[in-house]
Structure formats: C-alpha cells, structure tokens
Motif scaffolding. Structure first.
Motif: not given
Length: 460
Positions: A41, A182, A418, A423-424
C-alpha cells in the motif's frame, strides 16, 4: 495458458520486429509496481525522495516507451482514448493557473486524471507485442495466489504491529500501510481470477481469501461492494452461477461458526471490530442511514453526503459550473470539511473520485469523465460479445476479468479517496489501458484469422 495462440491465424506478434529490451523491462517493472502497491500500500508508494516516488518514476519511464519507436496510432484514436485525452487537456488547463499558488500540491492533485498516461502506455505495449498478455497472465496468477493467502494476515498484522514496522528513511510512513479499500480491490481481483477459471483454486486458498474479504468488509463498506458487485457481474456475464453458488456454500459454514462463537478481532487503529454483526451493519448502512447499530457508520455516511451536496450546490447549481475550483486547492479546507466526521485524519478531497472531478473541473470535466468511462465500457462490452460469439472463451474470460476488476476500482473510488493516490489509481488506469490494448489486439488477431481463412479458400 496462451491467449495469442488460441487463435488459429499466425500470431500478430510473430510478424512484428523486436521493439527493444527496454520495453520488456518496463512492462515487467510496471507489473511488479502494481503488485508492490497491492502488498504494501502506502508503504511502497512513499519509497523514495519527494517528488520522485515509484508512481512518478514509472510514469516518466513509461513516457520513454513512446519515443522509440513511435507508438501505435490505434491507441490514440479509440473513442475512450480520445475522450481521456480531452479530459487531460482540461485538467492541464485547470492546473496551470494554480501552480504558482499551490506549487507541488497542484501537480499532485492532477494524478486522478494524469495517471491516465499509464493507460496509453500499457495499451501501446500490448499492441506492440501481444505476447506480453501471456506474461501478464502468468504473473497475475502468481500474484493472486500469494495475495489470497496473505491478504488477511498482512492487513491484520499491520494494525497490531504498526508501531514496530520500520519506516522509510526520512519518512513517517511505515513499510506496510494498507487501507481496507485497497485490500478489497486486490482481493476482489483474486476472487475474480479464481471464479473465471484463470487459475486453479484450492480450498485453503479460498478460505484464506474469504477471511481477507471478511476483514476488509468489516472496515470498508465501499470495499465490500468492490468485491461483491464485480463477482456477481462476472457470474452473470459467464453464466458461472454454479461456481459462485458452490463458493457461497463453502463459506457459509465459516460465517455460521464465526457468528455462534461471537468471534471478534479488534483492530488496534480503528473503531470497528471484525465480527459478523459488524458486516451486517456495514451492508445495511450502505442503503439505510438510520438502521445501523454502529453510530460511526451513520455519521461518516451523513458527513460524506453533506460534503457531496455542497459540491453539487457550488458546481451544478452555482458559480463553479464551468470551471470548478481547479487543482491545488484543498477542497476539504475550501468547502469547510477539514474533519472526517470524527473518524480519521483530515483530507484534501471528497470521498468520491466523481465528486473530486466535479469540484475541480466543473460540469464539463464531470461530463468528460463519465463519457470516458462509458466509452471504455462500450469498447469492452463489444469485445466480450464478439469473443463469446466467436467461441474464443479464453479471451472472453480475460476481457471480463479486466472489466469487472476495473469496476471494482470504480466502486471503491466512489466511496473513498482512492484514485487520488497511486495504490488504486495506478491499477485503475493500468486496467483501463489493458482493456483498450486487449480489445484492439483481439480485433487485429481476428482480422488475421479472417484473412488467413480467405487465403486458404482462394489461394490464387
């Protein structure tokens, strides 16, 4: 398992000259980057020295792949690509005026759209060498196998060991810092991979993956939807209801045992615990504001709705209709929502990518954002239909995986910050570009097959 070789025509990649070792290395590095985001993450996201973090380094390195050789024009003339390019131009236009005021913050805010460069890069790499699809599938199978076993362990462990996990040098970010949404997106991808028969699924893997889904679903309502909705959609598109039903039969005894034993996992840094009643509260609170027995669920939902309504008021019904507030300004401070309803640290943007786009670019930006997504969905839907009609089952399942996994990212980003982070955000745009690349590659290979059959029928 080979996608290119499933078609009887000569593989397109076999007739293409080598594009250089650099492109192969970059493609592998990008896959590893996405995997690292999934396993650590924010920890991996902050590896480096500002502003040169992995996401930004990979973005710049990806642009190099466009230099030699010249990228395929097909990547840029597909409807979703054209609309994305228009959205990028608008984003740049609404950023330049604010760079002098907000400096690096203005550039950071643009990644929600500008990470779309990853989409162009990955689509070009696939068209350039379709055999990279096979490489991605092999690596994805390995990653999802590991993730299925590790998701619950990593997520829970970091909550208890947060104080002892080492930090990156010169940073206050630990090496592992995963959020529920995540983990849910990655766990949902693993579940899709198994459901679609793209990997062999053992009982132990299914059980561990299910525990991971339970843990994150108790922490994130958006995460819960990001797993459930894509799985149901994949079952509808493939008719694999039996597999999904058997999966539910397998996990129901686990749910029953957890319920009757009142099994509880308190999360050290969160107010919510992992229990079956908590899962019920989370699911109910998605639809009913006053039904939940956990007041914090209702508070955070009401807090989000108040902020979203304010964004709608000053854009759709207000002075920021055409331009939005631009990139760089802290929307939380500007809109008067510095807190998070009593839960979590202050944020810069609303808990919704769509509201962020609306607030920063106005109604024209939101219209382009929606149009880009719809054009991509149409492209994917058409390719899935054609692959099923022509009996190319393996291609169909791969396209459905990319479609449903991307939808999982959209759902998570609709309730959380997000896409504003790598991370996303990186995964979202990689899937977006993969969908374009796969669709164009499949159409090209099908044209090769038709030409091959015509040549056999009329050799003279």
């Amino acid at each position: 398992m080979s996608f290119v070789s499933t078609l009887p025509a000569p593989a397109l990649a076999e007739r293409l000259p080598s594009k250089g070792r650099y492109h192969d290395i970059y493609f592998a590095a990008l896959l590893l980057c996405v995997a690292a985001y999934g396993l650590t993450g924010k920890g991996f996201a902050y590896a480096g020295i500002a502003p040169f973090f992995p996401g930004e380094i990979m973005l710049l390195a990806g642009l190099v792949t466009f230099l030699l050789p010249f990228p395929s024009l097909a990547v840029f003339i597909s409807p979703p690509s054209i609309l994305l390019a228009m959205l990028m131009v608008l984003t740049i236009a609404r950023t330049i005026p604010f760079i002098g005021i907000y400096k690096i913050d203005a550039l950071r805010d643009t990644v929600i759209v500008m990470y779309g460069i990853f989409g162009f890069v990955i689509a070009n790499l696939i068209l350039e060498k379709p055999t990279r699809i096979d490489q991605a599938m092999r690596w994805a199978g390995t990653f999802f196998t590991i993730y299925g076993f590790a998701a619950a362990v990593i997520y829970v462990s970091q909550k208890y060991l947060g104080n002892v996990i080492p930090h990156w040098p010169g940073s206050d970010t630990p090496l592992i810092a995963l959020r529920g949404g995540e983990v849910a997106v990655q766990a949902g991808g693993a579940a899709l991979f198994g459901l679609l028969g793209l990997k062999r699924s053992t009982l132990a893997w299914v059980v561990m993956l299910f525990l991971g889904v339970v843990v994150v679903s108790a922490q994130s309502r958006g995460g819960m939807l990001a797993v459930v909705v894509p799985l149901l959609l994949a079952a509808v598109l493939t008719g694999r209801f039996k597999a999904l039903f058997l999966l539910m039969l397998g996990v129901l005894p686990i749910v029953f045992v957890l319920y009757v034993t009142n099994f509880e996992v308190p999360m050290q840094s969160d107010r919510r615990t992992v229990t079956v009643p908590q899962l019920v509260d989370n699911a109910a609170s998605i639809f009913v504001t006053t039904h939940s027995s956990d007041k914090t669920l209702d508070d955070t939902k009401a807090w989000r709705l108040r902020w979203w309504n304010k964004v709608i008021d000053y854009t759709i019904h207000g002075p920021y209709f055409w331009k939005g507030k631009g990139f760089g300004i802290s929307l939380a401070e500007s809109d008067g929502f510095l807190g998070t309803g009593g839960v979590g640290p202050p944020l810069r943007s609303p808990h919704s990518a769509h509201m962020t786009i609306l607030a920063r670019t106005g109604v024209p930006g939101l219209a382009l954002w929606i149009a880009t997504g719809l054009a991509w969905l149409w492209t994917m839907g058409r390719s899935i239909y054609l692959s099923r009609r022509r009996g190319d089952d393996l291609w169909s399942r791969m396209l459905i995986f990319v479609l449903c996994d991307w939808i999982g990212c959209v759902i998570n980003s609709s309730f959380d910050v997000a896409l504003e982070g790598p991370m996303v955000g990186v995964l979202f745009w990689v899937l977006f570009g993969s969908g374009i690349g796969l669709s164009l590659a499949y159409e090209a290979l099908c044209r090769e097959r038709v030409a091959h059959l015509r040549a056999e029928a009329n050799p003279w």
